[in-house]
Design an enzyme around this catalytic site. Sequence first.
Site, mmCIF file in Angstrom:
data_model
loop_
_atom_site.group_PDB
_atom_site.id
_atom_site.type_symbol
_atom_site.label_atom_id
_atom_site.label_comp_id
_atom_site.label_asym_id
_atom_site.label_seq_id
_atom_site.Cartn_x
_atom_site.Cartn_y
_atom_site.Cartn_z
ATOM 1 N N GLU A 146 0.692 -1.427 -0.127
ATOM 2 C CA GLU A 146 -0.102 -0.089 0.155
ATOM 3 C C GLU A 146 0.837 1.198 0.101
ATOM 4 O OE1 GLU A 146 -3.370 0.039 2.580
ATOM 5 O OE2 GLU A 146 -4.335 -1.764 1.714
ATOM 6 N N GLU B 182 -5.695 -8.469 0.063
ATOM 7 C CA GLU B 182 -6.313 -8.014 1.085
ATOM 8 C C GLU B 182 -7.801 -7.644 0.722
ATOM 9 O OE1 GLU B 182 -4.603 -4.987 4.125
ATOM 10 O OE2 GLU B 182 -2.622 -6.152 3.653
HETATM 11 C C1 BG6 Z 1 -4.458 -2.557 4.811
HETATM 12 C C2 BG6 Z 1 -3.155 -2.787 5.418
HETATM 13 O O1 BG6 Z 1 -4.445 -1.269 4.399
HETATM 14 O O2 BG6 Z 1 -5.702 -2.408 5.867
HETATM 15 C C3 BG6 Z 1 -3.171 -3.575 6.836
HETATM 16 O O3 BG6 Z 1 -2.227 -3.260 4.752
HETATM 17 C C4 BG6 Z 1 -4.356 -3.431 7.537
HETATM 18 O O4 BG6 Z 1 -1.969 -3.519 7.392
HETATM 19 C C5 BG6 Z 1 -5.537 -3.421 7.041
HETATM 20 O O5 BG6 Z 1 -4.289 -4.051 8.994
HETATM 21 C C6 BG6 Z 1 -6.751 -3.034 7.711
HETATM 22 O O6 BG6 Z 1 -6.799 -1.805 8.409
HETATM 23 P P1 BG6 Z 1 -6.641 -1.419 9.846
HETATM 24 O O7 BG6 Z 1 -6.578 -0.200 9.990
HETATM 25 O O8 BG6 Z 1 -8.360 -1.978 10.302
HETATM 26 O O9 BG6 Z 1 -5.907 -2.564 10.374
#
Ligand code: BG6
Length: 478
Positions: free
Chosen positions: A165, A378
Amino acid sequence: MQTTQNTSFPKHFLWGASTSSFQFEGGATLGNKGISVQDLQQPNPGCCDFSVASDHYHHYKEDIALMAEMGFKAYRMSIAWSRILPDGFHLNPEGIDFYKNIFNECHRYHIEPIVTIFHFDIPQALIDLYGSWLDRRMIDAYVDYAKQLFKHYKDDVHYWLTFNEQNMLIFFGAVDIMGSNRMFHSDKELYQQAHHQLVAQARAMILCHELCPTAKIGPVPNITCCYPKTCHPLDYIAAKRFCDLRNYFYLDALVKGQYPTTCLSYLQQQEAMFTWEAKDMDYLKNAHPDFIAFNYYGGATVEHWKKEDALNLEQLQNMENHDISFLSILAQKPSIGKSVSNEYIAKTSYNMNIDPIGLTATLIDLYDRYHLPLIITENGCGCEDELTPDECIHDDYRIDYLRQHILAVKAALDLNVDVFGYCPWSAIDLISTREGCRKRYGFVYVNRDDFDVKDLKRIRKDSFYWYQKVIQSNGSQL
Ligand code: BG6
């Protein structure tokens, strides 16, 4: 999105899930690991730090066995830079062995590791020395680190991801969004950093192709389609330009070897144009990623820019990091547009978008623009789970979320988009970037809270059994 075909998932589709080292691993001071920027992060109030996380450091065998039990074909994880090169320069053999053991464990179960080289955790020693990515020497530091990985894991890793990201770090980068350490940067500084990071990634891709000819490597931005708020032509243009700045600036650089002209003119208008050396553009042109991995958490909606929308830094300073309007203010792009909510898109209890149709649209857009195979690395539903007295977690909301998104992938496959894997966030519970461990994403519950690490027992959630069936049936039983 309705399609008429009924395509099956490809035979070797990479079903799996993801984690990142600093959010999952723990062992922050063990195994000669150096201090990383995340170890010094000040957590938001009421949230734990990352020092123990889910203690994968001590539980990796059990964790990978659980992934195998779900039937994973792939596991997307990251390597902690500071475990490999604690001071940024000298190799830590214990760190090398730690990940070697993880890869061996994966291969024991025929799980393909998909390995992110950088997921938000630079060794602090490099920051002490160079300050930030503004310093071009960070490019060499990253490439030297990547070289060590390619050298030591040539036979273990067939899929590499360069930089998690990067676009979000820059796009929301008026501030460090991951904890409560606030650092404001000007656009000029941000885009100079972005350029250095892109050159570093391009060089790592070239090196990977030289040193590991059978491996594949690609970037891993956070991508989503951008909707105009209304059918007003100015909203339409704003959404397109916002999309260029949010998504294509990064992917065009690495896949096409050039920056989108709309972004360059935006940077010129903002007096934020970065500088580069002639050879940088050659690196970008020769990067040739083998695929595009991307993280998907739902669409952005854009309203055209009005003068009165000007950024208010004082207002920003006083806002809580988890306040959603804080992030939307950061996403304002002067003279282009601002991010607004979308009445057609549902939200999770943590205010995250639930937008499966946007996933189909994003897959189609990416494939049409770049003609490279795609993998989702993700996508997920961060919620507070309840552990019942009989040790169950009934997370039907997560199942519903994932089901909708898998159907969205299928809709894209029906349209002949080349998607080769789906790895939602996260394989097992871990620590969220800004909201501690109560915001959970995993298929497996980790028994701890923000104030007490408890026994860290692993407990299978309902979604665990559901995903197991999905994988077993290669996506036909949803
Ligand atoms: C993504 C990241 O943007 O979102 C992760 O790559 C992150 O590292 C995930 O955990 C979810 O976001 P958050 O802030 O809920 O952890």
